[in-house]
Motif scaffolding. Structure first.
Motif, mmCIF file in Angstrom:
data_model
loop_
_atom_site.group_PDB
_atom_site.id
_atom_site.type_symbol
_atom_site.label_atom_id
_atom_site.label_comp_id
_atom_site.label_asym_id
_atom_site.label_seq_id
_atom_site.Cartn_x
_atom_site.Cartn_y
_atom_site.Cartn_z
ATOM 1 N N ASN A 509 0.833 -1.211 0.000
ATOM 2 C CA ASN A 509 0.000 0.000 0.000
ATOM 3 C C ASN A 509 0.865 1.257 0.000
ATOM 4 O OD1 ASN A 509 -2.428 -1.264 -0.074
ATOM 5 N ND2 ASN A 509 -2.913 -1.014 2.099
ATOM 6 N N ILE A 540 -0.129 9.846 -0.693
ATOM 7 C CA ILE A 540 -1.302 10.720 -0.830
ATOM 8 C C ILE A 540 -2.025 10.942 0.499
ATOM 9 C CG2 ILE A 540 -1.676 10.126 -3.259
ATOM 10 C CD1 ILE A 540 -3.930 8.237 -2.307
ATOM 11 N N GLY A 541 -1.787 10.070 1.465
ATOM 12 C CA GLY A 541 -2.460 10.219 2.761
ATOM 13 C C GLY A 541 -3.919 9.793 2.707
ATOM 14 N N ILE A 550 -11.072 2.936 7.701
ATOM 15 C CA ILE A 550 -10.109 2.460 6.714
ATOM 16 C C ILE A 550 -9.856 0.953 6.830
ATOM 17 C CG2 ILE A 550 -7.792 2.729 7.757
ATOM 18 C CD1 ILE A 550 -9.033 4.304 4.504
ATOM 19 N N HIS A 555 -13.817 -0.793 2.326
ATOM 20 C CA HIS A 555 -13.746 0.676 2.412
ATOM 21 C C HIS A 555 -12.479 1.174 1.717
ATOM 22 C CE1 HIS A 555 -15.097 4.507 4.116
ATOM 23 N NE2 HIS A 555 -13.821 4.811 3.929
ATOM 24 N N GLY A 569 -10.242 -2.867 -1.435
ATOM 25 C CA GLY A 569 -10.538 -2.420 -0.072
ATOM 26 C C GLY A 569 -10.637 -3.583 0.900
HETATM 27 P P1 ADP Z 1 -7.006 -1.429 -1.402
HETATM 28 O O1 ADP Z 1 -5.620 -0.904 -1.323
HETATM 29 O O2 ADP Z 1 -7.149 -2.666 -2.182
HETATM 30 O O3 ADP Z 1 -8.009 -0.404 -1.729
HETATM 31 P P2 ADP Z 1 -6.754 -1.744 1.449
HETATM 32 O O4 ADP Z 1 -7.701 -2.394 2.397
HETATM 33 O O5 ADP Z 1 -5.362 -2.206 1.474
HETATM 34 O O6 ADP Z 1 -7.439 -1.900 0.036
HETATM 35 O O7 ADP Z 1 -6.791 -0.200 1.759
HETATM 36 C C1 ADP Z 1 -8.010 0.430 1.955
HETATM 37 C C2 ADP Z 1 -7.898 1.894 1.624
HETATM 38 O O8 ADP Z 1 -7.042 2.532 2.550
HETATM 39 C C3 ADP Z 1 -7.300 2.181 0.301
HETATM 40 O O9 ADP Z 1 -8.240 2.120 -0.746
HETATM 41 C C4 ADP Z 1 -6.756 3.584 0.484
HETATM 42 O O10 ADP Z 1 -7.788 4.519 0.313
HETATM 43 C C5 ADP Z 1 -6.353 3.591 1.922
HETATM 44 N N1 ADP Z 1 -4.912 3.342 2.121
HETATM 45 C C6 ADP Z 1 -4.331 2.204 2.514
HETATM 46 N N2 ADP Z 1 -2.981 2.355 2.638
HETATM 47 C C7 ADP Z 1 -2.727 3.623 2.318
HETATM 48 C C8 ADP Z 1 -1.528 4.393 2.236
HETATM 49 N N3 ADP Z 1 -0.347 3.878 2.543
HETATM 50 N N4 ADP Z 1 -1.646 5.687 1.880
HETATM 51 C C9 ADP Z 1 -2.821 6.229 1.571
HETATM 52 N N5 ADP Z 1 -3.987 5.540 1.603
HETATM 53 C C10 ADP Z 1 -3.944 4.251 1.975
#
Ligand code: ADP
Length: 608
Positions: A509, A540-541, A550, A555, A569
């Protein structure tokens, strides 16, 4: 007629009236206790009639004096019997009182007229001592009782004190000068009236008074009733219903709920003196449950002789039982019981039925609330399933479409130009999409395994630092500077594959959501019995409103879109499940445009 005479007449009239009431009761309900009351007021009525006779005819005789004296003596003895009906009286005391009664009565008959002073004093002492004992016993009984019964016992105790004081004044008259006699006699008459009123209130309280006494408890219960169906547990509801009925009716109460599978009434309160389960044939409560008709059993042992011992051992003397039913639904039964025979009156039965009906409404509401919650949970589960299916279908569709289109293209090309060189970039795209598809399918399977609690398997000693280094060195992360920092090995007992999956997912991620060539920090440390893993990126945060959700299934942050960042998600949802099944915790600090740090804390023991 003077005021003193009026008072005297009023108290005598009350005693006679009471005798008529309790006499009728004794004829209707032939119990030892009702006979004892009738005898007590029978004796007072005889004394009253004799005194009236003497006053009317002016005739006095030694025999009459002796009879009145004996009847007066019998009063405290009868009172002692009444105490015995309400509470325990040592048998020795009973025998001593009987012997004393016979001896003093004999002396009265043999003594010359006027009765010698010592005998009068003995008579008064006998009376006062027994009356005092009775008063104390009634006060103690009142303290152990609740509601109406408590007030009745208090009234009887007060009546006994007044009666004792009345006799004391009569005894005093013999010691006083003639000038003082009228005052003391007037006080005596007043005490007589007070005792008559107090006994009336205690032994035969008029319905209106009972209702007035019950009203505050009933009102308090009804005020609470509306909120009862929302109590967290049925046992708490049952207890509140029992307490309400007990306080209002002035006895103990127990509710048995019908268990249709075992065909028994189950009493939930572990402190109840009744057995926990009452089945067919046993106990009066089952009889009422079967007949569905409320009943009053003034003498439980007599109503069901085979179980008389059980009732006595369990301290059940009389019972009011009402079925708890809503329409044709038989939910259970309410028992109001007491270890004393004189507590209930006929109209308490309708009050018991009222409580049983309230109980039925409350328990029904409770069942409806439970049913509604069940339906809501089912709807939620269906909704989740639908979400899951549509999200899965949507996410699988994209790589699948590319894959099919690319394969078809290769197929057509091979058919048209069989000798043409292989399209390596097309094949690579197929492999890439197939891999993506496989990752998605694995995520779906993991999520479903997680729900069934089957995700985390065997644990073994794992050095997290080594594991993190392994992850960081993967080719897939070459696009970024993944830096692992740790002062020492961090070893705990974990499912190697699953914890590896967590670290990989977080790094994946961090790489996915941050610009190429930026830095991803993987810091490991051990503190306070916990292994700490921090994964920090400069990406991007996560928008503030998304942060609390999250780790929820499906989600995704509002700042990610499917075209730029593929994903379903599910990754973080699975990470959270793995970490929690290891007894750990996962959370995130993030700011849009600056970057994110995901924190994982795992117990080094592994099991939490
Ligand atoms: P996916 O990456 O498949 O969407 P995840 O469950 O791993 O699913 O993450 C869920 C959501 O959390 C992502 O869609 C993203 O919006 C946010 N996210 C996760 N890790 C990060 C990261 N390192 N920086 C920014 N946003 C993140």
């Amino acid at each position: 007629m003077t005021a003193v005479q009026l008072i005297s007449l009023a108290s005598q009239a009350i005693y006679v009236l009471l005798f008529l009431i309790v006499g009728a009761q004794a004829l209707r309900r032939r119990l030892r206790a009702t006979w004892d009351i009738a005898l007590f007021f029978g004796a007072t009525t005889l004394i009253v009639l004799e005194l009236q006779f003497v006053a009317f005819t002016g005739a006095t005789s030694a025999l009459l004096t002796a009879i009145v004296g004996t009847l007066a003596l019998a009063l405290p003895y009868l009172l002692l019997r009444l105490v015995g009906d309400f509470a325990h009286v040592p048998p020795v005391l009973m025998r001593v009182a009987e012997v004393g009664l016979v001896l003093i009565a004999g002396a009265l008959f043999l003594a010359p007229e006027p009765t010698p002073l010592p005998l009068v004093l003995i008579l008064v002492a006998y009376f006062v001592v027994l009356a005092a004992y009775g008063a104390v016993a009634f006060v103690r009984g009142a303290r152990l009782s609740v509601g109406v019964t408590r007030r009745r016992m208090e009234a009887v105790a007060a009546g006994t004190v007044f009666l004792g004081a009345d006799v004391l004044t009569a005894g005093l008259e013999a010691l006083l000068s003639p000038a003082e006699v009228p005052i003391v006699s007037a006080i005596g008459q007043l005490l007589g009236l007070l005792s008559a009123i107090a006994y009336f209130v205690g032994f035969a309280p008029p319905r209106i008074l009972r209702r007035a006494w019950q009203e505050p408890e009933l009102r308090a219960f009804l005020q609470r009733a509306a909120s009862l169906p929302r109590l967290p547990q049925t046992t708490a509801i049952v207890r509140a219903l029992q307490d309400g009925a007990a306080a209002t009716i002035g006895a103990r109460a127990a509710i048995g709920l019908y268990d249709p599978t075992l065909h028994v009434l189950r009493f939930q309160d572990p402190h109840s003196v009744l057995p926990n389960e009452v089945g067919a044939g046993d106990f009066l409560v089952w009889r009422v449950f079967q007949s569905q008709r409320a009943e009053y059993f003034p003498d439980a042992a007599r109503a069901h002789p085979e179980l008389s011992l059980a009732y006595r051992q369990r301290g059940v003397a009389s019972l009011l039982i009402a079925p708890i039913s809503a329409g044709d639904q038989h939910l259970g039964a309410l028992e109001v019981y007491t270890d004393r025979p004189l507590v209930f009156s006929e109209d308490d039965l309708s009050l018991t039925q009222l409580f049983a009906d309230q109980a039925a409404v409350i328990l029904e509401s409770r069942a409806l609330i439970d049913e509604a919650a069940r339906v809501r949970a089912q709807e939620e589960a269906t909704r989740l399933k639908e979400d899951f299916l549509s999200a899965a279908a949507h996410d699988l569709k994209t790589p699948l479409t590319t894959l099919v289109a690319q394969a078809q293209f290769l197929e057509r090309r091979a058919e048209a130009q069989p000798s043409a060189p292989a399209d390596v970039s097309g094949i690579k795209r197929i492999v890439h999409e197939a891999k993506r598809l496989s990752v998605l399918v694995i995520e779906l399977l993991d999520a479903s395994r997680l729900e069934q609690g089957r995700l985390v398997g065997e644990r073994e000693p794992v050095d997290l630092v080594e594991l993190a280094r392994d992850v960081a060195s993967r080719d897939a992360y070459r696009s970024h500077h993944v830096i692992v920092s740790a002062d020492a090995p961090v070893v705990g007992s974990y499912d190697l594959r699953r914890i590896g999956q967590v670290i990989d997912n977080l790094v994946e991620n961090a790489v996915k959501y941050s610009p190429e060539a930026s830095e991803v920090q993987l810091a490991l440390a051990q503190r306070d019995g916990h292994a700490l893993i921090d994964v920090t990126d400069q990406g991007i945060g996560i928008p503030v409103p998304d942060i609390p959700h999250i780790f929820d299934r499906f989600h995704r942050g509002a700042n990610v879109d499917d075209r730029r960042f593929a994903g379903m998600g599910l990754g973080l949802f699975i990470c959270k499940g793995i970490v929690e099944q290891h007894g750990g915790r996962i959370w995130v600090d993030s700011a849009v445009g600056t970057g994110s740090t995901f924190h994982v804390a795992l117990p080094v023991g592994g099991r939490g």
